[in-house]
Every structure is written in C-alpha cells, then in structure tokens.
Enzyme design. Sequence first.
Site, short mmCIF file in Angstrom:
data_model
loop_
_atom_site.label_atom_id
_atom_site.label_comp_id
_atom_site.label_asym_id
_atom_site.label_seq_id
_atom_site.Cartn_x
_atom_site.Cartn_y
_atom_site.Cartn_z
N ARG A 1 -3.10 -9.81 5.72
CA ARG A 1 -3.52 -9.98 4.32
C ARG A 1 -2.42 -9.43 3.41
O ARG A 1 -2.12 -8.23 3.47
CB ARG A 1 -4.83 -9.20 4.13
CG ARG A 1 -5.43 -9.29 2.75
CD ARG A 1 -6.69 -8.42 2.69
NE ARG A 1 -7.34 -8.53 1.39
CZ ARG A 1 -7.00 -7.81 0.33
NH1 ARG A 1 -6.03 -6.93 0.40
NH2 ARG A 1 -7.66 -7.96 -0.82
N LYS B 1 0.83 -1.22 0.00
CA LYS B 1 0.00 0.00 0.00
C LYS B 1 0.86 1.26 0.00
O LYS B 1 2.05 1.23 0.27
CB LYS B 1 -0.95 -0.02 1.20
CG LYS B 1 -2.10 -1.01 0.98
CD LYS B 1 -3.20 -0.90 2.01
CE LYS B 1 -4.30 -1.91 1.68
NZ LYS B 1 -5.29 -2.04 2.75
C1 9MG Z 1 -10.10 -6.00 0.20
N1 9MG Z 1 -9.08 -5.31 1.00
C2 9MG Z 1 -8.14 -4.44 0.53
N2 9MG Z 1 -7.41 -3.99 1.54
C3 9MG Z 1 -7.87 -4.59 2.67
C4 9MG Z 1 -7.54 -4.52 4.02
O1 9MG Z 1 -6.58 -3.71 4.45
N3 9MG Z 1 -8.23 -5.26 4.90
C5 9MG Z 1 -9.25 -6.06 4.47
N4 9MG Z 1 -9.90 -6.78 5.40
N5 9MG Z 1 -9.62 -6.17 3.19
C6 9MG Z 1 -8.95 -5.43 2.32
#
Ligand code: 9MG
Length: 295
Positions: free
Chosen positions: A274, A240
């Site tokens: 994630r 990000k």
């Molecule tokens: C779909 N998505 C994109 N970024 C995310 C994040 O930081 N957390 C979660 N739960 N989903 C995300």
Amino acid sequence: MLTTVTYRVPTKREAKMLFGDKWLDLTEPHVMGVVNVTPDSFSDGGSLFASQSLCLDAAMVRARAMVAEGASFLDIGGESTRPGADSVSVQQELDRVIPVIEAIRASLDVVVSVDTSTPQVITAAAKAGAGLINDVRALGRSGALQAAADTQLPVCLMHMQGDPKTMQDNPIYDSIVGDIGLYFDDRVKQCSLGGIPVDRILIDPGFGFGKTLDHNLQLLKQLDQLVSKGLPVLVGMSRKSMIGSVLDRPVDERLYGGLAVSVMAYERGARIVRVHDVGPTVDSLRMAHAVMMSV
Ligand code: 9MG
C-alpha cells in the site's frame, strides 16, 4: 562461507483471489494506491479536501493517474488513522468515501478497497462496488465482523496495538512478530466463527500502528515468519515515520526509502504493498519479481 536464504513463493493455484468481480493472481506483487479523502491525512496534507465536489474531482484525478501507473487496488479512506487523529462520524465517513467509490467503479478497471472500521460504511461500500475491506482495527468494532461477513468480500485484518489517539505512547511487546502472529491466530478464528472463511482473509502487521522504530524494523526483517502462516500479506510503510526516522527526511522526501522497504517486504513474501507513489513502486516490484522468478 555463503549461506542461502529462501523465501516462500505460493503456487499459482493457491494464490488466486476474487476481489468483488475481479480475480487477482497473488503470486505476483500488487500495488495498492492510497486515496485519502480526509482533511488531515498525514502524508498528503489533506490536499484532496476542499469542498465535497472539488474533493471528488481531485480524488478522481489521483485515482486515474494511479491506475495508469499500474495500481491493482485503490484504497479509499475517510477516517484519518495517523497517530493522534480525531475520530469521524459515520455520516461524514459515508459522505467522503461512497461518492469516490461509485465514481471509480463507473470509470476505472481497478479493485476498490475501502479503508474503514465502521459497519455502516462496510455495507454501503460493498453496495457501491468495493472489492476489499481494509480494516486497521481488524473488524474489532462492534458489528464490523458481521457486516463484513454479509458482504462476502475479502477482508484485510491489520494489527494495531491501542488506538490511533494513544498507540505511540510506549508500545510494548514480548516478541513483536510472535505477539502479532498470536493476534492473527485469534482474529482469524473469530472471523471463521463469524462467517468469513480463511480463504477470504489477508493479514497486515500494521507498520507504525502502536510500534516503535525498532519494532517496525524487526517486523520487516522477520516478515517471512508472518508470511509462513499461509495467508496473503499486505504491508503499508509508504512515507511513514519509520522511514523518516532512519533517513531524517520529511514526509515528501521518503520515496527512495519507501521503495527499499517495499522491495524487502515483497522479497519476504508480502504480495500487496500500500503506497502513495504508485509508478515508482510498480517498477521496483516488477524488477524484484523478475529476479525472484529467474531460474
Ligand atoms: C489505512 N492504513 C494506513 N496505514 C495502513 C497500513 O499500513 N496497512 C493497511 N492495511 N491500512 C493502512
């Protein structure tokens, strides 16, 4: 003088959670691999997206590799939520995600998470075998909470200020962690009232979703305050812009920054991370876990 900081580690008994047909022990760190099935996904350039069948093949190649590298979850999303992204129709979303969920469930031992805010997709994904509903809108869309409750699956409620089109236009908070904590108090209450018990809820502060760089950095530094609410915390920072801004790196050069923030989040109590780069993250978290568990 030396000071000691302690972070809360839940006990084994507290931390077992059923995702569809699979129990996971959330005293340990888990990695969720990102499988975007969108043409404009911000960090993989939509590389999985050519034709419908090529897309399924490419998604399965990626899914298999991520499971081999140690992913506990695969997050399947058919709507791009990057800043400024366009919306997608219900049918498009269904066409993108359901075949991938079915194919993963038919051949891989992993929990499938569906990244969606759409009631029809929640219902169809659960039927196709998803074990977790991951909603960046925290079940705020009309009908989403009821659809999720009906599946009896766990849900991940993510915080976002605004919507993907406008969320980065001057986000403002009184206190980033305090405001997000209050937001979750309200959403968890709405979920409980709507039939989703608290032991089926995970929370995610939503790094990059309506937050400046300073907000994101503070949020990570103080993540233990959200963890202390007692709900399992999931985080997503992989590739990000918070990493890109600090390091001045393009999206494909953010791995090392991503590993650093993943370990910091785990140390502060997050249990699911994630990411796009599963193998390196699994190794980093296994190492951090060994240190955290040492006596
Ligand atoms: C779909 N998505 C994109 N970024 C995310 C994040 O930081 N957390 C979660 N739960 N989903 C995300």
